[in-house]
Design a protein around this motif. Sequence first.
Motif, PDB file in Angstrom:
ATOM      1  N   ILE A  25     -14.241  18.411  -4.870  1.00 54.40           N
ATOM      2  CA  ILE A  25     -13.748  17.044  -4.703  1.00 54.40           C
ATOM      3  C   ILE A  25     -12.530  16.853  -5.604  1.00 54.40           C
ATOM      4  O   ILE A  25     -12.348  17.566  -6.586  1.00 54.40           O
ATOM      5  N   ALA A  26     -11.710  15.889  -5.245  1.00 56.99           N
ATOM      6  CA  ALA A  26     -10.562  15.522  -6.082  1.00 56.99           C
ATOM      7  C   ALA A  26     -11.051  14.712  -7.277  1.00 56.99           C
ATOM      8  O   ALA A  26     -12.096  14.051  -7.212  1.00 56.99           O
ATOM      9  N   LYS A  66     -17.057   6.610  -3.719  1.00 54.89           N
ATOM     10  CA  LYS A  66     -17.341   7.765  -2.862  1.00 54.89           C
ATOM     11  C   LYS A  66     -16.431   8.917  -3.280  1.00 54.89           C
ATOM     12  O   LYS A  66     -15.365   8.692  -3.824  1.00 54.89           O
ATOM     13  N   PRO A  67     -16.850  10.153  -2.969  1.00 51.37           N
ATOM     14  CA  PRO A  67     -15.997  11.299  -3.305  1.00 51.37           C
ATOM     15  C   PRO A  67     -14.771  11.377  -2.397  1.00 51.37           C
ATOM     16  O   PRO A  67     -14.778  10.887  -1.270  1.00 51.37           O
ATOM     17  N   VAL A  68     -13.737  12.000  -2.937  1.00 43.87           N
ATOM     18  CA  VAL A  68     -12.525  12.284  -2.170  1.00 43.87           C
ATOM     19  C   VAL A  68     -12.442  13.801  -2.036  1.00 43.87           C
ATOM     20  O   VAL A  68     -12.454  14.520  -3.038  1.00 43.87           O
ATOM     21  N   TYR A  69     -12.381  14.267  -0.796  1.00 40.65           N
ATOM     22  CA  TYR A  69     -12.340  15.700  -0.512  1.00 40.65           C
ATOM     23  C   TYR A  69     -10.915  16.152  -0.235  1.00 40.65           C
ATOM     24  O   TYR A  69     -10.055  15.352   0.152  1.00 40.65           O
ATOM     25  N   PHE A  70     -10.671  17.429  -0.426  1.00 34.60           N
ATOM     26  CA  PHE A  70      -9.380  18.006  -0.079  1.00 34.60           C
ATOM     27  C   PHE A  70      -9.127  17.709   1.406  1.00 34.60           C
ATOM     28  O   PHE A  70     -10.026  17.849   2.230  1.00 34.60           O
ATOM     29  N   ALA A  80     -13.469   4.071   4.508  1.00 34.72           N
ATOM     30  CA  ALA A  80     -14.459   3.903   3.444  1.00 34.72           C
ATOM     31  C   ALA A  80     -13.752   3.681   2.113  1.00 34.72           C
ATOM     32  O   ALA A  80     -12.786   4.383   1.796  1.00 34.72           O
ATOM     33  N   ILE A  81     -14.238   2.723   1.350  1.00 30.51           N
ATOM     34  CA  ILE A  81     -13.671   2.467   0.027  1.00 30.51           C
ATOM     35  C   ILE A  81     -14.154   3.556  -0.925  1.00 30.51           C
ATOM     36  O   ILE A  81     -15.358   3.757  -1.095  1.00 30.51           O
ATOM     37  N   VAL A  82     -13.205   4.266  -1.537  1.00 26.98           N
ATOM     38  CA  VAL A  82     -13.539   5.325  -2.486  1.00 26.98           C
ATOM     39  C   VAL A  82     -13.326   4.877  -3.927  1.00 26.98           C
ATOM     40  O   VAL A  82     -13.967   5.390  -4.840  1.00 26.98           O
ATOM     41  N   VAL A  83     -12.410   3.935  -4.139  1.00 26.82           N
ATOM     42  CA  VAL A  83     -12.157   3.353  -5.454  1.00 26.82           C
ATOM     43  C   VAL A  83     -11.979   1.853  -5.262  1.00 26.82           C
ATOM     44  O   VAL A  83     -11.280   1.426  -4.343  1.00 26.82           O
ATOM     45  N   ASP A  84     -12.599   1.066  -6.149  1.00 27.07           N
ATOM     46  CA  ASP A  84     -12.513  -0.385  -6.060  1.00 27.07           C
ATOM     47  C   ASP A  84     -12.273  -0.928  -7.457  1.00 27.07           C
ATOM     48  O   ASP A  84     -12.843  -0.411  -8.431  1.00 27.07           O
ATOM     49  N   GLY A  85     -11.423  -1.933  -7.576  1.00 31.82           N
ATOM     50  CA  GLY A  85     -11.172  -2.480  -8.905  1.00 31.82           C
ATOM     51  C   GLY A  85     -10.228  -3.658  -8.929  1.00 31.82           C
ATOM     52  O   GLY A  85      -9.898  -4.245  -7.895  1.00 31.82           O
ATOM     53  N   SER A 143       0.826  -1.210   0.000  1.00 31.56           N
ATOM     54  CA  SER A 143       0.000   0.000   0.000  1.00 31.56           C
ATOM     55  C   SER A 143       0.861   1.261   0.000  1.00 31.56           C
ATOM     56  O   SER A 143       2.050   1.210   0.331  1.00 31.56           O
ATOM     57  N   VAL A 144       0.231   2.373  -0.370  1.00 26.61           N
ATOM     58  CA  VAL A 144       0.797   3.707  -0.222  1.00 26.61           C
ATOM     59  C   VAL A 144      -0.324   4.621   0.260  1.00 26.61           C
ATOM     60  O   VAL A 144      -1.495   4.365  -0.006  1.00 26.61           O
ATOM     61  N   SER A 145       0.050   5.694   0.966  1.00 22.38           N
ATOM     62  CA  SER A 145      -0.929   6.664   1.464  1.00 22.38           C
ATOM     63  C   SER A 145      -0.489   8.069   1.103  1.00 22.38           C
ATOM     64  O   SER A 145       0.709   8.366   1.058  1.00 22.38           O
ATOM     65  N   LYS A 146      -1.477   8.941   0.894  1.00 23.28           N
ATOM     66  CA  LYS A 146      -1.205  10.339   0.562  1.00 23.28           C
ATOM     67  C   LYS A 146      -2.398  11.173   0.977  1.00 23.28           C
ATOM     68  O   LYS A 146      -3.542  10.793   0.754  1.00 23.28           O
ATOM     69  N   THR A 147      -2.132  12.318   1.596  1.00 25.44           N
ATOM     70  CA  THR A 147      -3.182  13.271   1.915  1.00 25.44           C
ATOM     71  C   THR A 147      -3.347  14.204   0.725  1.00 25.44           C
ATOM     72  O   THR A 147      -2.368  14.778   0.235  1.00 25.44           O
ATOM     73  N   ILE A 148      -4.572  14.341   0.256  1.00 28.24           N
ATOM     74  CA  ILE A 148      -4.880  15.137  -0.937  1.00 28.24           C
ATOM     75  C   ILE A 148      -4.930  16.616  -0.572  1.00 28.24           C
ATOM     76  O   ILE A 148      -5.744  17.037   0.252  1.00 28.24           O
ATOM     77  N   SER A 149      -4.065  17.389  -1.218  1.00 28.77           N
ATOM     78  CA  SER A 149      -4.037  18.839  -0.976  1.00 28.77           C
ATOM     79  C   SER A 149      -4.708  19.582  -2.125  1.00 28.77           C
ATOM     80  O   SER A 149      -4.907  19.035  -3.215  1.00 28.77           O
ATOM     81  N   GLU A 150      -5.004  20.828  -1.874  1.00 25.00           N
ATOM     82  CA  GLU A 150      -5.556  21.681  -2.924  1.00 25.00           C
ATOM     83  C   GLU A 150      -4.580  21.773  -4.092  1.00 25.00           C
ATOM     84  O   GLU A 150      -4.984  21.698  -5.252  1.00 25.00           O
ATOM     85  N   SER A 151      -3.294  21.894  -3.790  1.00 25.66           N
ATOM     86  CA  SER A 151      -2.325  22.005  -4.886  1.00 25.66           C
ATOM     87  C   SER A 151      -2.237  20.703  -5.682  1.00 25.66           C
ATOM     88  O   SER A 151      -2.029  20.743  -6.898  1.00 25.66           O
TER      89      SER A 151
END
Length: 136
Positions: free
Chosen positions: A52-53, A86-90, A122-127, A13-21
């Motif tokens: 949303i992202a 599901k949506p991903v928010y900033f 919550a699962i936001v993308v599945d595949g 796995s990898v993790s990242k916080t979604i920023s406005e930039s």
Amino acid sequence: MTICEMKVGDTASVSKTISESDVYLFAGITGDHNPAHVNEESASRTMFGKRIAHGILSAGFISAVLAMKLPGPGTIYLGQDLKFKKPVYFGDTITAICTVTELLPEKNIAKLSTQCMNQAGAIVVDGTATVMPPKG
């Protein structure tokens, strides 16, 4: 990892916080300037209530797992089936998780379940991804 080093059930796995930039850079690179992503006033009138992202931005983290961790550098990405759940928010922290579900050594092909989850689990993308691991 080569296909001979992989086994069903392997996960990374990898993790990242979604920023406005992140969202604005992605919009600039792709040309997708949908107001749902880049215009707060317009986005406030959508079903999400705020910006949303891009869904595919989150799905891009799957590519990072496949290319850098499992199977890793040298992997060829052959295909991906995605469902945006599901949506991903900033400010959301997205974790992409890939798990080996099938190995076809005679074809040098691996199939992996792929999911992106937010910080609440919550699962936001599945595949499902199909890849060709590097040769040994």
